[in-house]
Every structure is written in C-alpha cells, then in structure tokens.
Design a protein around this motif. Structure first.
Motif, PDB file in Angstrom:
ATOM      1  N   ALA A  69       0.830  -1.202   0.000  1.00  0.00           N
ATOM      2  CA  ALA A  69       0.000   0.000   0.000  1.00  0.00           C
ATOM      3  C   ALA A  69       0.866   1.254   0.000  1.00  0.00           C
ATOM      4  CB  ALA A  69      -0.927   0.000   1.210  1.00  0.00           C
ATOM      5  N   ALA A  70       2.023   1.200   0.676  1.00  0.00           N
ATOM      6  CA  ALA A  70       2.927   2.344   0.722  1.00  0.00           C
ATOM      7  C   ALA A  70       3.556   2.623  -0.636  1.00  0.00           C
ATOM      8  CB  ALA A  70       4.022   2.105   1.763  1.00  0.00           C
ATOM      9  N   LEU A  71       3.613   1.625  -1.512  1.00  0.00           N
ATOM     10  CA  LEU A  71       4.089   1.842  -2.877  1.00  0.00           C
ATOM     11  C   LEU A  71       2.994   2.411  -3.766  1.00  0.00           C
ATOM     12  CD1 LEU A  71       6.211  -1.357  -3.621  1.00  0.00           C
ATOM     13  CD2 LEU A  71       7.031   0.894  -2.979  1.00  0.00           C
ATOM     14  N   LEU A  72       1.805   1.840  -3.685  1.00  0.00           N
ATOM     15  CA  LEU A  72       0.769   2.221  -4.653  1.00  0.00           C
ATOM     16  C   LEU A  72       0.088   3.543  -4.326  1.00  0.00           C
ATOM     17  CD1 LEU A  72      -2.567   1.684  -3.972  1.00  0.00           C
ATOM     18  CD2 LEU A  72      -1.687  -0.630  -3.693  1.00  0.00           C
ATOM     19  N   ALA A  73      -0.079   3.892  -3.043  1.00  0.00           N
ATOM     20  CA  ALA A  73      -0.854   5.082  -2.692  1.00  0.00           C
ATOM     21  C   ALA A  73      -0.209   6.377  -3.194  1.00  0.00           C
ATOM     22  CB  ALA A  73      -1.085   5.137  -1.177  1.00  0.00           C
ATOM     23  N   PRO A  74       1.077   6.655  -2.904  1.00  0.00           N
ATOM     24  CA  PRO A  74       1.660   7.893  -3.430  1.00  0.00           C
ATOM     25  C   PRO A  74       1.810   7.883  -4.945  1.00  0.00           C
ATOM     26  CG  PRO A  74       3.321   6.587  -2.293  1.00  0.00           C
ATOM     27  CD  PRO A  74       1.996   5.937  -2.013  1.00  0.00           C
ATOM     28  N   ALA A  75       2.070   6.718  -5.528  1.00  0.00           N
ATOM     29  CA  ALA A  75       2.182   6.637  -6.984  1.00  0.00           C
ATOM     30  C   ALA A  75       0.842   6.949  -7.645  1.00  0.00           C
ATOM     31  CB  ALA A  75       2.669   5.245  -7.391  1.00  0.00           C
ATOM     32  N   ALA A  76      -0.248   6.482  -7.044  1.00  0.00           N
ATOM     33  CA  ALA A  76      -1.572   6.752  -7.600  1.00  0.00           C
ATOM     34  C   ALA A  76      -1.892   8.238  -7.578  1.00  0.00           C
ATOM     35  CB  ALA A  76      -2.630   5.968  -6.810  1.00  0.00           C
ATOM     36  N   LEU A  77      -1.583   8.912  -6.478  1.00  0.00           N
ATOM     37  CA  LEU A  77      -1.847  10.346  -6.397  1.00  0.00           C
ATOM     38  C   LEU A  77      -0.961  11.117  -7.371  1.00  0.00           C
ATOM     39  CD1 LEU A  77      -3.464  12.576  -5.075  1.00  0.00           C
ATOM     40  CD2 LEU A  77      -1.787  12.649  -3.221  1.00  0.00           C
ATOM     41  N   ALA A  78       0.276  10.659  -7.550  1.00  0.00           N
ATOM     42  CA  ALA A  78       1.155  11.296  -8.530  1.00  0.00           C
ATOM     43  C   ALA A  78       0.600  11.141  -9.941  1.00  0.00           C
ATOM     44  CB  ALA A  78       2.558  10.690  -8.439  1.00  0.00           C
ATOM     45  N   LEU A  79       0.091   9.972 -10.277  1.00  0.00           N
ATOM     46  CA  LEU A  79      -0.512   9.761 -11.590  1.00  0.00           C
ATOM     47  C   LEU A  79      -1.725  10.667 -11.781  1.00  0.00           C
ATOM     48  CD1 LEU A  79      -0.252   5.865 -11.874  1.00  0.00           C
ATOM     49  CD2 LEU A  79       0.935   7.544 -13.301  1.00  0.00           C
ATOM     50  N   LEU A  80      -2.507  10.854 -10.722  1.00  0.00           N
ATOM     51  CA  LEU A  80      -3.656  11.767 -10.808  1.00  0.00           C
ATOM     52  C   LEU A  80      -3.199  13.172 -11.183  1.00  0.00           C
ATOM     53  CD1 LEU A  80      -6.627  12.077  -8.353  1.00  0.00           C
ATOM     54  CD2 LEU A  80      -5.322  14.098  -8.962  1.00  0.00           C
TER      55      LEU A  80
END
Length: 480
Positions: free
Chosen positions: A125-136
């Motif tokens: 979750a610590a990998l995907l959460a900030p990456a998802a917001l960056a993609l947004l």
C-alpha cells in the motif's frame, strides 16, 4: 510560430499519460479505496478471526498494527521510489503485492502467517498510494480538472473509511473472516489489467542515486512513531516501550534532517517545505486525519457498546455521513471556484468542528434520528470539503519529478495523524470513563462521558487545523 519553436514546446511539454483519463482515474481510485478500506474492514472480523486462529487480545491488536506500521513507515520511501523509477511501474508493483498479500491473508492458517501477510499488504500500500496520487496530478494538470479529480479522490477515501465497518460486518457474517481479505483479490486484478491499457508507460528518466541513509532513517523514524502511538494506546505514556520508541523516533528524525541537509541527492529535499501551501496542506491533513480516525473508532464503539446496535446496524448508521462526504467532495470544484481553496477549506473545518461539538452532546440513551443523524451530516460535509482542499494544497506547485514525494507526504500525514489521534483521544476517553465509573456513574453514562470528551478533542484538533489553514496563500495556480 516557427517550426523550431513548435518543436521546442513539444520537447518540454509534459507527456499525455492517457486519452481516457477519467476512466483511468476511476481505476486509480478503486485501488485507493482498497488501501483505505483495509485499514478498517478487519475490525469487525477480529473476534471471529482470533477465535479460529487462537489469537489473544494483544495479538489481535497486531493484526491492525502489522498493516499500519509498514504502510505509515514506508510511504515517503514509496513516493520517492515512484519518482525515480516510474509512477505507473511502482503503482502496478504495489497493486500486485497487495493482491498477493490479500490472498495469503485469506488463506492463513496461523497467526504468524496472517501477520506476515498484513505486513506485506501495508508495504505494498505504501508503494501504490503515493504513486496513484502522482498519476492523478499528471493526468489532470489544469487546476479546475484537478479539483474535480481530487473531489472524486476525497470521496473515495471517505467512503473507504466509513464503509469498512459495514462491509466487514456483512462479509464476515455471510462468508467468514477470510472474505474481508479475499474481496481485495478480484478488484485488484481488475486494476492490474486496466491500468496498462489506460495509462502510458513511464517516460524515460536519468537514473539517480537513491539516498539510502535518508531512506533508512526516515523509515525507521516513522515506524517508531507509529509503534509508539500504538504502544501509547495499549500500554500508556510511561511504559518503557512507549518511551523507548518515542526516543528512537526523535533520534532517527534528527539524523534524517542532518543527512538530507548534507547529501547532494536527498530522499526528501527540505526545500520542498518552503512551498507554503504544501506545508499547510500536510499539517491540516495531519490534524484532520487525527480527528477522523478517532471519530470513526468512537462512533462504532458508541453505537454497539452504549446504544446496543449490532455490527451491521452500526455500519448502516454511518451511511448518511459517507453520503454527505461524497456529495460535498463532488461539489468541491464549484465551491473552490467560488470561494477559493483557502475559503472552502476554512468553511469545511468550521462545519466539521460544529458537527463534532454537536455529537459530543449525545446522551447515553441517544435516539439516532434526533441525536446522531444531524451531527453526522455536518461531519460528512466538513470532511468532504476538508479532504479535497487539503489534498489540493498538498500537491500545489510541486514539480513533476516530485509528485510521488508529494503523494507520499500527504498520505504519511494522514496515517501519522490517524495513529496520533486514535492513541491520544482514545486514552483521553478511557481516562474520563474511569473517573466517571469511580464516581459511581453507570457504565453506559461513563462510556458516553468518555466519548463526549473524545469528540470534543477531535473538534479541538479541527479548530487547530483551521488556524493552520489560515496561513495558506489562497487559490493554487492554474496549470496549462
């Protein structure tokens, strides 16, 4: 315009990551929903889970802590890794790990196996959460569109927090405790299949050295902070474990600052905090996250332990709050356009604080429609506006190469804030309950008095967030 000028603009313009960006946002939000949901959906299943796996009360607490520790501790590192090695790549790695760990958790036959799976869930979750917001932020570069996207993001996060109790009760009752983990698998597989079709590959980047000393010290400091807050809730402030973890967090935090000042390629450039809106947004998220996590915990217990609701009914009573949150998150773009980010944030915090104070007045024999529904709606309205605007401030003016870092920062603020709020306010509530019980108050009245203090404490945190929000510069700049 000359050909050379056109060519130069094409070279410097950020790449278009998706031609179906709203559909891509939906899939990203689905992954974020799982991350938020998994922090709370397990709570209802704990008694059954503990009985079948032979876990005592202390071990059951670690089912939650084993997820929260790596999640909160690795978010900054996860965000920086996404900046360096590709946001889509790290997002997909995180989702794949989360799906595999969820399946392993559902198949667990021992407490050790389950705790290990939960730790992998948190790290993923610590990998995907900030990456998802960056993609947004890369999908939506114009301020108006980004505000709409963040409205959806904030609504999904709110639904995940509120839906955990409801879905946990339904799934555990119908299919057993394993289902609260297995439910992540098909949804995660959909995300894994869809994202490569919707978002382009990460652009090529120049490899850079990873700040290993900085990563080690900040990760250790954050893990120590979360661990200390968990120990504070269970063991008290003066327990040696709590004090030891707090001291460790301070020492590692100081070492991290020294390292980041001296290294040429820092994990977290300290200059990023010169961005007043980013700093303000993260502080507001820390305080609002503290109030929100303590609120949802207390509401669930108050409904069941004091009012006598079963788990499913307690979950259903939170639907109006979640509904109000989603509606306001969707209306956030219009509110920001009319009142600005700062005005919308301040208004949301005032409404949130008012709802919490109103809720603190609920008696031990509260009637839901009379005493709970009204403040719940105000709280939902306040949370919806506050989450969207605080997140928007947190990513305002951040360069493309640091969007993962910004996502890691705001998620870290929310997680650390949540752990802080739950530890401190739950301790305040417990102390107040003990005082009332010692004075001869019935159990229901004593519990209600404790929760009243918790809700007032959450309101005080919200007021503090309003004071911080007053330092925001105003409306984030428009982006082309």
């Amino acid at each position: 315009m000359t050909t050379s000028a056109t060519s130069q603009i094409a070279e410097t313009a950020p790449p278009v990551r998706s031609t179906r960006r709203w559909l891509a946002l939906t899939v990203l939000a689905l992954a974020q929903f799982l991350v938020v949901l998994d922090a709370s959906i397990v709570n209802i299943a704990l008694p059954v889970l503990g009985q079948q796996l032979g876990l005592d009360t202390a071990a059951l607490a670690w089912v939650i802590t084993a997820y929260v520790l790596p999640f909160g501790g690795l978010l900054l590192l996860g965000g920086r890794l996404a900046d360096r090695y590709g946001h889509r790549r790290l997002f997909l790695i995180g989702v794949a790990g989360f799906v595999a760990a969820s399946a392993l958790a559902g198949l667990s036959v021992s407490g050790g196996m389950l705790l290990g799976a939960r730790a992998v869930q948190g790290a993923s979750a610590a990998l995907l959460a900030p990456a998802a917001l960056a993609l947004l932020t890369q999908l939506f570069r114009v301020s108006a569109d980004r505000t709409k996207a963040l409205g959806i993001w904030g609504g999904v996060a709110g639904i995940g927090s509120a839906a955990g109790v409801l879905l946990g009760g339904v799934l555990t009752g119908a299919f057993g405790w394993q289902s609260v983990f297995f439910v992540n698998v098909p949804i995660g597989l959909i995300v894994l299949a869809a994202i490569p079709l919707l978002i382009t590959r990460d652009p090529a980047s120049v490899p850079s050295r990873l700040d290993v000393p900085g990563a080690a010290t900040i990760t250790g400091a954050l893990v120590a902070v979360v661990g200390a807050l968990s120990a504070l809730q269970q063991l008290g402030l003066t327990h040696p474990l709590t004090l030891g973890l707090l001291l460790t967090a301070v020492v590692l935090g100081a070492a991290f600052v020294l390292i980041e000042r001296r290294t040429t390629d820092p994990l977290v450039p300290l200059s990023v905090f010169r961005n007043r809106n980013l700093t303000t947004g993260n502080l507001v998220m820390l305080l609002v996250g503290a109030a929100m996590v303590a609120l949802f915990f207390a509401l669930s217990v108050f409904m069941q332990a004091v009012l006598g609701y079963d788990a499913l009914t307690a979950g259903l009573t939170q639907l109006p709050l979640a509904g109000a949150l989603v509606v306001v998150a969707g209306l956030a773009p219009g509110l920001v356009g009319r009142f600005g980010v700062k005005g919308t944030l301040l208004g949301s915090l005032v409404i949130l604080a008012a709802g919490l104070v109103w809720l603190a007045m609920a008696p031990a024999d509260a009637v839901y429609v009379v005493d709970i529904l009204g403040p719940s709606l105000l709280i939902g309205v306040g949370l919806g506006g506050a989450f969207v605007t605080a997140t928007q401030l947190s990513v305002d003016g951040v360069d493309g190469g640091e969007t993962g870092l910004a996502g890691g920062l705001v998620n870290t603020s929310q997680q650390i804030g949540g752990a802080l709020g739950l530890a401190v306010l739950a301790s305040v509530a417990a102390a107040r309950t003990e005082v009332l019980r010692a004075a001869g108050a019935p159990l229901g009245d004593a519990l209600t008095g404790g929760f009243s203090w918790l809700f007032l404490g959450a309101a005080a945190l919200t007021v503090a967030a309003g004071v911080v929000a007053a330092f925001a510069t105003g409306h984030p700049a428009l982006r082309d």
